[in-house]
Design a protein around this motif. Structure first.
Motif, short mmCIF file in Angstrom:
data_model
loop_
_atom_site.label_atom_id
_atom_site.label_comp_id
_atom_site.label_asym_id
_atom_site.label_seq_id
_atom_site.Cartn_x
_atom_site.Cartn_y
_atom_site.Cartn_z
N TYR A 2 0.71 -4.49 1.17
CA TYR A 2 1.57 -4.87 0.16
C TYR A 2 0.86 -5.11 -1.33
CZ TYR A 2 4.00 -8.58 -2.48
OH TYR A 2 4.54 -9.42 -3.56
N LYS A 3 -0.35 -5.37 -1.21
CA LYS A 3 -1.15 -5.50 -2.44
C LYS A 3 -2.14 -4.30 -2.56
CE LYS A 3 -1.11 -10.77 -3.02
NZ LYS A 3 -1.78 -11.81 -2.68
N GLY A 7 6.90 -7.49 7.73
CA GLY A 7 6.81 -7.79 6.39
C GLY A 7 7.84 -7.44 5.51
N HIS A 34 7.83 -6.54 2.77
CA HIS A 34 7.62 -5.60 1.63
C HIS A 34 7.09 -4.14 2.35
CE1 HIS A 34 7.66 -8.49 -1.66
NE2 HIS A 34 6.82 -9.05 -0.85
N ASP A 35 7.20 -4.17 3.76
CA ASP A 35 6.88 -2.89 4.38
C ASP A 35 7.47 -1.75 3.97
OD1 ASP A 35 6.25 -1.12 6.35
OD2 ASP A 35 6.46 -2.60 8.07
N ARG A 36 6.71 -0.57 3.66
CA ARG A 36 6.85 0.47 3.06
C ARG A 36 7.01 1.71 4.11
NH1 ARG A 36 3.43 1.99 -1.68
NH2 ARG A 36 1.88 0.62 -1.09
N GLU A 78 6.49 -12.64 4.19
CA GLU A 78 6.89 -12.61 2.54
C GLU A 78 5.95 -11.99 1.77
OE1 GLU A 78 8.33 -16.61 1.08
OE2 GLU A 78 9.86 -16.59 2.51
N TYR A 79 4.54 -11.99 2.24
CA TYR A 79 3.52 -11.43 1.50
C TYR A 79 2.74 -10.26 2.28
CZ TYR A 79 4.19 -16.22 -0.59
OH TYR A 79 4.98 -17.28 -1.35
N SER A 80 3.48 -9.72 3.03
CA SER A 80 2.94 -8.64 3.67
C SER A 80 3.70 -7.25 3.66
CB SER A 80 2.93 -8.92 5.25
OG SER A 80 2.08 -10.07 5.45
N GLY A 81 2.81 -6.30 3.74
CA GLY A 81 3.60 -4.90 4.00
C GLY A 81 3.69 -4.58 5.55
N HIS A 82 3.20 -3.36 5.90
CA HIS A 82 3.10 -2.79 7.18
C HIS A 82 1.84 -3.44 8.07
CE1 HIS A 82 4.62 -0.15 10.21
NE2 HIS A 82 3.49 0.36 10.47
N GLU A 132 -2.65 -8.81 6.51
CA GLU A 132 -2.52 -9.46 5.39
C GLU A 132 -2.21 -10.87 5.28
OE1 GLU A 132 -0.52 -6.36 2.47
OE2 GLU A 132 0.35 -6.01 4.41
#
Length: 271
Positions: free
Chosen positions: A168-169, A219, A221-223, A246-250, A255
């Motif tokens: 995410y970050k 997550g 924000h998972d892309r 809420e604060y994670s991607g994949h 994270e």
């Protein structure tokens, strides 16, 4: 304990069995293009809490054999079954991340959930990682095709380019290097063939066959495996619960590792 399980001629699956006498067993199946070592922040904590944690390396990745064949979901699920049989696992939690999540879903349908008491899906690549005429929530297929071509053209650069998509970050160089090292342990052909599998295969028919309590951690924000995939799984799997991160991607197991571990343990302990 570390050992290998033979699944077919000349193919051995690496197994890391941590705290083999733990009170409950969780079998972890990693995602593309990593290895079981991606779960180190679970393996650092859960065994201390009394859990038996088993990490396996998918064929073609980590310390497992790297044959030139066998990277479809059926064969990968059959490898998991071989490990389950060899270790005589019963009443265990089966967990999978990304492509590993798709693999464990196929295991549940192919083997009718053999031995599994609960299923945990971490940013799973299901029911389809890519867009389809009746499923507009995935990635464009051409994006995955470009990744496959980049594996053949310049795999080190592909891994460097892919690392930021998992988080995410913005990632530090140290984290990018860690991702690169895990990914570079794999065979190039396995990396490409698995990408073809999650580009082309789907699991729409597998999801309704899951009969055990299921935890979906994803997550927002998972892309890679977009969050609508989690919502589709939650809708299709009976007795499933979706927990957004809420604060994670994949890479939610890294994270938001504390929340991830707490949710997984709470789920495993539920009667």
């Amino acid at each position: 304990m570390e050992y290998t399980v033979k699944t077919e001629q000349d193919v051995n699956i690496y197994v890391n069995d941590i705290n083999p006498y733990g009170k409950k067993t969780i079998l972890f199946v990693h995602g593309w293009p990593l290895s079981h070592r991606a779960f180190e922040y679970q393996f650092n904590v859960l065994p201390k809490m009394g859990y038996r944690c088993i990490g396996i390396d998918t064929r073609g990745f980590g310390n497992s054999s790297k044959p030139f064949w066998g990277y479809d979901y059926n064969r990968l699920a059959e490898d998991v079954r071989c490990v389950v049989d060899a270790l005589k696992l019963r009443n265990f939690v089966l967990g999978g991340h990304s492509m590993g999540g798709a693999t464990v879903i196929r295991y549940m349908s192919l083997f009718k959930g053999y031995g599994v008491s609960k299923l945990a899906l971490f940013a799973a690549a299901a029911p389809s990682l890519t867009m389809r005429p009746d499923f507009p929530y995935g990635l464009p297929k051409e994006d995955i095709t470009k990744i496959i071509q980049s594996i053949y053209d310049n795999r080190p650069q592909m891994l460097l380019d892919t690392a930021p998509m998992f988080f995410y970050k913005p990632v530090t160089k140290a984290l990018s290097d860690w991702f690169f090292q895990l990914g570079f342990e794999a065979a190039s052909w396995a990396t490409a063939e698995c990408a073809k599998t999650f580009r082309d295969e789907s699991l729409f028919n597998d999801l309704p066959q899951i009969q055990v309590p299921t935890l979906i951690l994803h997550g927002i924000h998972d892309r890679v495996c977009l969050f609508p995939l989690a919502e589709a799984m939650n809708k299709a799997i009976r007795n499933s619960r979706l927990v957004p991160f809420e604060y994670s991607g994949h890479s939610l197991f890294f994270e938001e590792k504390d929340k991830f571990n707490m949710e997984l343990v709470k789920f495993a302990d539920q009667l």
